[in-house]
Motif scaffolding. Structure first.
Motif, PDB file in Angstrom:
ATOM      1  N   LEU A 114       0.873  -1.168   0.000  1.00 35.93           N
ATOM      2  CA  LEU A 114       0.000   0.000   0.000  1.00 35.93           C
ATOM      3  C   LEU A 114       0.909   1.216   0.000  1.00 35.93           C
ATOM      4  N   ARG A 115       0.719   2.100  -0.974  1.00 35.39           N
ATOM      5  CA  ARG A 115       1.660   3.199  -1.161  1.00 35.39           C
ATOM      6  C   ARG A 115       0.934   4.545  -1.104  1.00 35.39           C
ATOM      7  N   GLU A 116       1.695   5.586  -0.917  1.00 39.91           N
ATOM      8  CA  GLU A 116       1.097   6.921  -0.964  1.00 39.91           C
ATOM      9  C   GLU A 116       2.000   7.846  -1.762  1.00 39.91           C
ATOM     10  N   VAL A 117       1.383   8.708  -2.570  1.00 40.37           N
ATOM     11  CA  VAL A 117       2.170   9.662  -3.340  1.00 40.37           C
ATOM     12  C   VAL A 117       2.597  10.804  -2.424  1.00 40.37           C
ATOM     13  N   VAL A 118       3.908  10.995  -2.314  1.00 38.66           N
ATOM     14  CA  VAL A 118       4.440  12.052  -1.458  1.00 38.66           C
ATOM     15  C   VAL A 118       5.502  12.848  -2.210  1.00 38.66           C
ATOM     16  N   ASP A 119       5.871  13.959  -1.618  1.00 34.47           N
ATOM     17  CA  ASP A 119       6.934  14.785  -2.167  1.00 34.47           C
ATOM     18  C   ASP A 119       8.261  14.300  -1.597  1.00 34.47           C
ATOM     19  N   MET A 120       9.151  13.791  -2.463  1.00 30.24           N
ATOM     20  CA  MET A 120      10.486  13.377  -2.005  1.00 30.24           C
ATOM     21  C   MET A 120      11.494  14.355  -2.585  1.00 30.24           C
ATOM     22  N   ASP A 121      11.968  15.267  -1.795  1.00 33.46           N
ATOM     23  CA  ASP A 121      12.957  16.256  -2.241  1.00 33.46           C
ATOM     24  C   ASP A 121      12.541  16.922  -3.552  1.00 33.46           C
TER      25      ASP A 121
END
Lengths: 412, 288
Positions: free
Chosen positions: A386-393
């Motif tokens: 189960l994944r979530e879209v996030v801001d990575m750098d």
């Protein structure tokens, strides 16, 4: 009326053009053997045997062209690590465009077997072409490693002795999410999916575990594949009164939908949970911030925490200068299954059934986690995340929230 | 109620894009009886060119302004090199094949330059987000698209009715040979309208880009919708294109709301009915 003439001319011109289109992408050798390479292929010296000819039937044009490209790049990346050889035979990839037409897919598969005399077949993006090709594969007894098409029946009714699937089954990934949704999002859901076999299979898988947990589907909307506007669908989802939305839309459909969904301002009240393809890395950079917060289930995540994945992502980004996608991983795994089976047989794949048996034995740690193939269904067994879209750098990626566990298609 | 109103606005925005696309098709057909099947390709080219201009200049308005010229340049070359040899009576099949081939060339060219990846264009800061319309909120950008459609429609109406160029276009459309004898250079008018039509399509493509995605296949999909609009409006008739586009958009959007699976079927049914009962177009008097 002119229109009839027009249609006739248009059709014949289209046929002519597609017919010519295939000629120029015939053989694409995977490159010279590179001598020694690290890892499992360490002992790979100069391969001296006959080339192992691998026929790849995959979409290199049309709406899903990017998927095909990622799978081929993934295969080539893996083959590079084993010096482009297996069982002392240099590996040659012969790539044919699957196209969106199942008849063409079958005809090109045939050509690879009959004119090019390939040893192993792989590819197929579309479930439709997978079903169309199944019979022919059975007759020709050439092993076929399906590297994308998720049609449930390939592990069930259309199961073939000579077909092995390294990608996923539609049921498998969505069944995993249904119960999670009930526990974490809400008791009611509105569904949205593309109106074709895969869309319906995705929803069926989700419903099965969601309803078993006690959930209720309050509305479902099926949109034509290749839609450019989802305002009506979003209007209906908004009016459904559900706790959240679950959906499967791939390629442009997913991209446009997620952007419109974000613009509609519904995301706050009606959280969007998706089958992972909707927000997978191949489209994610383009969707951008509109995808933030969307949660999805898939058999891989960009930052999946295992050494194989970290190495894979780094190697991929150095080689191609873009983020890998789940399709890249599928390409990598497909190449690995082929290489290890050929190794196990000492390079002799003349017996198709024996080659399939060798593939069923292959087990390894993939960037997606533990990888093996169910000898019963010939379908991959893997974990769903189960994944979530996030801001990575400053870049949007899917981060892993939760390992939902290992799933195998029930096969019936 | 607010659901229907907001759907109506969505349909209107969609209709505005269809209008820009169908206008060029109708214009070229009206003046020279040329059915430009590469029109969807030029639409798509407008979107992609807009994407690149936006990326390098970082200004949406410049992208909207410049992208049509990229497509028009391509159209001009195609017109000079091949198209102009095939104008006139008895050449319809040649034109259809030619423009159909051109559509594939453009499609492959775009794939070569921009790749197979799906791309998107961001709306300018000013037009992002939603506007509160009282009963419901609605994406600002789509309101902007509706305004663009109205401005173009009014502008074109004024051009056709009140300018010298408009008179020539109407003359060439009414009867090319007679117009020729009266000193109208029909071929030049035709070349001009061909390129202008392409410009309109490309303009539509770049305006639509923040609403749609840029991807392979959009060209033919939009071409089919535009052809339906042109047929319903009446082949070659400019005044009715706006209403035809609105009708098609309404049928499709509300079709999708109530019977998602049959929406496209409804649109085709509408076209079939118009062809059967009003082959000269739905909004034109029967005698025309």
């Amino acid at each position: 009326m002119k229109l009839r003439k027009l249609a006739a001319v248009g059709l014949s011109a289209a046929l002519l053009l597609t017919a010519c289109g295939g000629e120029d992408d015939g053989a694409a050798p995977a490159g010279e053997p590179e001598g020694t390479a690290e890892g499992e292929g360490g002992e790979a010296a100069e391969a001296t045997g006959d080339p192992l000819r691998v026929g790849v039937v995959i979409m290199t044009s049309g709406v899903y062209a990017q998927l095909g490209e990622d799978i081929i790049d993934g295969m080539e990346l893996y083959l590079g690590t084993v010096g482009n050889q297996a069982g002392d035979r240099p590996i040659e990839l012969l790539i044919e465009d699957e196209t969106a037409d199942t008849g063409t897919a079958l005809e090109r598969t045939r050509r690879l077997v009959e004119a090019e005399e390939v040893d192993i077949l792989t590819g197929l993006i579309s479930t439709g072409s997978a079903y169309a090709v199944a019979d022919f594969v059975e007759q020709s007894q050439i092993p076929f490693v399906v590297s994308n098409a998720g049609g449930d029946d390939l592990a069930r009714g259309e199961r073939s002795e000579f077909i092995v699937r390294t990608s996923f089954s539609n049921w498998q990934n969505n069944y995993a999410v249904g119960e999670w949704y009930y526990d974490n999002v809400g008791e009611t859901v509105a569904l949205i999916a593309s109106d074709y076999a895969a869309g319906q299979e995705h929803m069926r898988g989700f419903r099965e575990s969601f309803e078993a947990a006690g959930g209720q589907v309050v509305d479902e909307v099926y949109t034509p594949l290749g839609s450019t506007d989802f305002s009506s669908a979003i209007g209906r989802l908004g009016a459904s009164g559900a706790d959240g939305v679950y959906g499967f839309l791939a390629g442009t459909d997913g991209l446009i939908f997620v952007q419109e969904y974000d613009q509609s301002g519904l995301k706050e009240d009606l959280p969007l949970v998706a089958s992972g393809f909707m927000v997978e890395e191949d489209v994610l950079a383009e969707i951008g911030e509109a995808a933030l917060g969307v949660r999805s289930g898939l058999h891989w995540a960009y930052d999946l925490d295992n050494p194989e994945n970290q190495e894979f992502v780094q190697m991929w980004e150095e080689e191609y200068g873009r983020a890998p996608s789940v399709y890249s991983v599928q390409g990598w795994d497909t190449a690995r299954v082929i290489v290890e089976a050929v190794e196990a047989l000492g390079g002799d794949v003349s017996d198709g059934a024996a080659a399939v048996d060798a593939m069923l034995q292959v087990e390894f740690d993939s960037p997606r986690g533990p990888f093996r193939i169910d000898p019963e269904t010939h379908n991959v067994v893997h974990h769903v995340y189960l994944r979530e879209v996030v801001d990575m750098d400053g870049e949007v990626h899917n981060t892993m929230l939760e390992d939902l566990g290992e799933f195998a298609d029930p096969g019936a | 109620m607010s659901l229907y109103l907001s759907q109506f606005l969505h349909a209107w925005a969609y209709a505005s894009i269809l209008y820009l696309l169908a206008l060029g098709l109708s214009l070229t057909f009206g003046v020279g009886r040329v059915l430009n099947l590469a029109h969807g390709g030029f639409y798509m080219l407008g979107g992609y060119a807009g994407y690149s201009i936006l990326r390098s200049l970082d200004n949406f308005w410049l992208a909207v302004l410049l992208a049509p010229f990229v497509a028009m340049a391509v159209a001009l070359v195609a017109e000079r090199l091949v198209m102009r040899r095939f104008y006139g009576h008895g050449m319809e099949m040649h034109q259809i094949l030619l423009t159909f081939g051109l559509a594939f060339v453009i499609s492959d060219g775009i794939r070569e330059v921009w790749g197979a990846r799906i791309l998107t264009v961001q709306a300018p800061e000013l037009l992002r987000g939603t506007a509160d319309l009282g009963l419901f909120t609605f994406p600002r950008y789509r309101l902007f698209v509706i305004v663009v459609g109205i401005v173009v429609a009014v502008g074109l109406w004024a051009l056709i009715n009140y300018t010298d160029a408009g008179v020539k276009i109407r003359a060439a459309a009414a009867d090319g040979e007679i117009a020729e004898t009266l000193g109208v250079h029909t071929r030049r008018v035709l070349a001009m309208t061909f390129v202008a039509g392409v410009g309109l399509a490309a303009f539509g493509g770049v305006v639509a880009a923040p609403m749609q995605a840029l991807a392979q296949g959009v060209d033919f999909q939009m071409l089919i919708m535009a052809l339906i609009v042109v047929v319903i409006a009446g082949l070659g008739k400019l005044e009715t294109v706006y209403w035809a586009a609105l009708l098609v958009a309404l049928v499709e959007i509300f079709g999708r709301l109530f019977v998602p699976r049959a929406a496209i079927f409804l649109v085709f049914t509408l076209m079939a009915l118009v062809l059967a009962f009003r082959p000269t177009g739905l909004f034109t008097p029967r005698s025309a």
